[in-house]
Design a protein around this motif. Structure first.
Motif, PDB file in Angstrom:
ATOM      1  N   GLY A   1       0.805  -1.219   0.000  1.00 23.91           N
ATOM      2  CA  GLY A   1       0.000   0.000   0.000  1.00 23.91           C
ATOM      3  C   GLY A   1       0.834   1.263   0.000  1.00 23.91           C
TER       4      GLY A   1
ATOM      5  N   SER B   1       1.673   3.412  -3.051  1.00 24.29           N
ATOM      6  CA  SER B   1       0.646   4.265  -3.656  1.00 24.29           C
ATOM      7  C   SER B   1       1.205   5.654  -3.950  1.00 24.29           C
ATOM      8  CB  SER B   1      -0.568   4.374  -2.729  1.00 24.29           C
ATOM      9  OG  SER B   1      -0.188   4.887  -1.460  1.00 24.29           O
TER      10      SER B   1
ATOM     11  N   TRP C   1      -5.837   1.119  -2.488  1.00 28.35           N
ATOM     12  CA  TRP C   1      -5.116   2.345  -2.150  1.00 28.35           C
ATOM     13  C   TRP C   1      -4.309   2.835  -3.357  1.00 28.35           C
ATOM     14  CZ3 TRP C   1      -1.204   2.646   2.570  1.00 28.35           C
ATOM     15  CH2 TRP C   1      -0.859   3.980   2.794  1.00 28.35           C
ATOM     16  N   ASN C   2      -3.635   1.928  -4.030  1.00 25.16           N
ATOM     17  CA  ASN C   2      -2.870   2.292  -5.221  1.00 25.16           C
ATOM     18  C   ASN C   2      -3.775   2.870  -6.302  1.00 25.16           C
ATOM     19  OD1 ASN C   2       0.207   1.323  -5.421  1.00 25.16           O
ATOM     20  ND2 ASN C   2      -0.876  -0.016  -4.007  1.00 25.16           N
TER      21      ASN C   2
ATOM     22  N   PHE D   1      -5.239   6.437  -5.237  1.00 23.10           N
ATOM     23  CA  PHE D   1      -4.232   7.491  -5.249  1.00 23.10           C
ATOM     24  C   PHE D   1      -3.838   7.873  -6.675  1.00 23.10           C
ATOM     25  CE2 PHE D   1      -1.880   8.722  -1.192  1.00 23.10           C
ATOM     26  CZ  PHE D   1      -3.041   8.727  -0.453  1.00 23.10           C
TER      27      PHE D   1
ATOM     28  N   GLY E   1      -5.654   6.016   3.710  1.00 23.86           N
ATOM     29  CA  GLY E   1      -4.975   4.956   2.979  1.00 23.86           C
ATOM     30  C   GLY E   1      -4.396   3.916   3.911  1.00 23.86           C
ATOM     31  N   SER E   2      -3.828   4.370   5.032  1.00 20.38           N
ATOM     32  CA  SER E   2      -3.289   3.443   6.020  1.00 20.38           C
ATOM     33  C   SER E   2      -4.382   2.560   6.599  1.00 20.38           C
ATOM     34  CB  SER E   2      -2.590   4.220   7.140  1.00 20.38           C
ATOM     35  OG  SER E   2      -1.512   4.977   6.635  1.00 20.38           O
TER      36      SER E   2
ATOM     37  N   LEU F   1      -7.162   1.805   5.038  1.00 17.97           N
ATOM     38  CA  LEU F   1      -7.579   0.917   3.956  1.00 17.97           C
ATOM     39  C   LEU F   1      -6.614  -0.252   3.820  1.00 17.97           C
ATOM     40  CD1 LEU F   1      -9.617   0.561   1.634  1.00 17.97           C
ATOM     41  CD2 LEU F   1      -8.121   1.946   0.211  1.00 17.97           C
ATOM     42  N   ASP F   2      -5.336   0.015   4.038  1.00 17.31           N
ATOM     43  CA  ASP F   2      -4.294  -1.000   3.951  1.00 17.31           C
ATOM     44  C   ASP F   2      -4.174  -1.791   5.256  1.00 17.31           C
ATOM     45  OD1 ASP F   2      -2.230  -2.234   2.435  1.00 17.31           O
ATOM     46  OD2 ASP F   2      -0.729  -1.087   3.501  1.00 17.31           O
TER      47      ASP F   2
ATOM     48  N   GLN G   1     -12.226  -0.350   7.395  1.00 20.81           N
ATOM     49  CA  GLN G   1     -11.597  -0.413   6.078  1.00 20.81           C
ATOM     50  C   GLN G   1     -12.536   0.073   4.971  1.00 20.81           C
ATOM     51  OE1 GLN G   1     -10.612  -4.354   4.556  1.00 20.81           O
ATOM     52  NE2 GLN G   1      -8.635  -3.607   3.826  1.00 20.81           N
TER      53      GLN G   1
ATOM     54  N   GLY H   1     -12.218   3.429   2.512  1.00 24.31           N
ATOM     55  CA  GLY H   1     -12.287   3.347   1.056  1.00 24.31           C
ATOM     56  C   GLY H   1     -13.297   4.300   0.465  1.00 24.31           C
TER      57      GLY H   1
ATOM     58  N   LEU I   1     -12.011   7.921   0.752  1.00 22.26           N
ATOM     59  CA  LEU I   1     -10.965   8.179  -0.239  1.00 22.26           C
ATOM     60  C   LEU I   1     -11.564   8.343  -1.632  1.00 22.26           C
ATOM     61  CD1 LEU I   1      -7.840   5.951   0.551  1.00 22.26           C
ATOM     62  CD2 LEU I   1      -7.949   8.448   0.349  1.00 22.26           C
TER      63      LEU I   1
END
Length: 243
Positions: A57, A60, A148-149, A152, A200-201, A203-204, A215, A219, A222
């Motif tokens: 993650g 990203s 996450w990738n 972003f 993101g953290s 989510l990961d 989670q 998402g 984001l």
């Protein structure tokens, strides 16, 4: 729209920078996993294995840069005028870039997942342990890191459209994630968990995000950031003089 998507895809896969970012991302993952495995003690712990895989993650940042170059790169190389002359409806160009580079971010995430899982498995074998593929949390981390990738990358397209100077856009985005978000987080307290990198953290499912939102909530928020940046990018791009 199909022709625009095809043109963007051709531009992406024939750009050397995209392949360099992809290669660098895999190297960062292997180095991160290796560092954790070398200093780790209880490698049979599912949490340690999850933390190792979670490195996927963190790359990203590379997809964020990739997304920024989708638009800002055209301004840098002065090809944006030709693009908008070929497709006068600029919103379509932005949306095509959003679709192609989000898909590319997803591809980056999948490649990163393979690198993270394989390097973790190799190191565990060397240390006399085995990776616990039946660990549900491990796969939730994999899914979250891939997402996450992708998100972003979408954010990067929006940032690149808003800040058309490529170096300035990349510097601003990385400064926000590395420095400003931390400083702002200290000022707003618990609300910092709703900032992009913190989301993101979560989510990961990084260990540092244990106090963050669920989670799926991370998402969705984001995605909301990505949608807001896209809307602002479309509005700005359709009104901007690029000559």
């Amino acid at each position: 729209m199909t022709a625009i998507l095809a043109a963007e895809w051709l531009r992406l896969r024939t750009t050397r920078g995209a392949w360099l970012l992809l290669a660098a991302a895999q190297l960062i993952i292997v180095l991160g996993v290796s560092g954790l495995m070398l200093r780790g003690d209880n490698l049979a712990d599912p949490g340690v294995q999850q933390q190792a895989v979670a490195h996927l993650g963190l790359v990203s940042l590379f997809t964020l840069v990739l997304g920024i170059t989708a638009v800002a790169g055209e301004h840098r190389h002065r090809t944006v005028s030709d693009t908008y002359l070929a497709v006068p409806r600029r919103a379509r160009v932005v949306l095509a870039k959003l679709a192609v580079y989000t898909a590319a971010g997803l591809g980056f995430g999948l490649a990163a997942a393979i690198s993270a899982l394989s390097s973790t498995a190799v190191w565990l074998t060397v240390r006399g342990e085995t990776i616990q593929f039946d660990n549900t949390d491990l796969w939730r981390t994999v899914a979250g890191g891939i997402a996450w990738n992708a998100v972003f990358a979408a954010l990067g397209v929006g940032v690149g459209a808003l800040i058309t100077n490529q170096i300035g856009a990349i510097a601003t985005a990385l400064a926000w994630l590395a420095l400003i978000e931390g400083l702002v987080g200290q000022l707003i307290g618990d609300a910092r968990k709703w900032l992009p990198f913190a989301l993101g953290s979560a989510l990961d499912r990084l260990p540092t995000a244990t106090d963050g939102p669920a989670q799926w909530v991370a998402g969705l928020v984001l995605l909301g950031y990505a949608a807001a940046f896209t809307a602002a990018a479309v509005l700005t791009t359709t009104r901007r003089d690029v000559t």
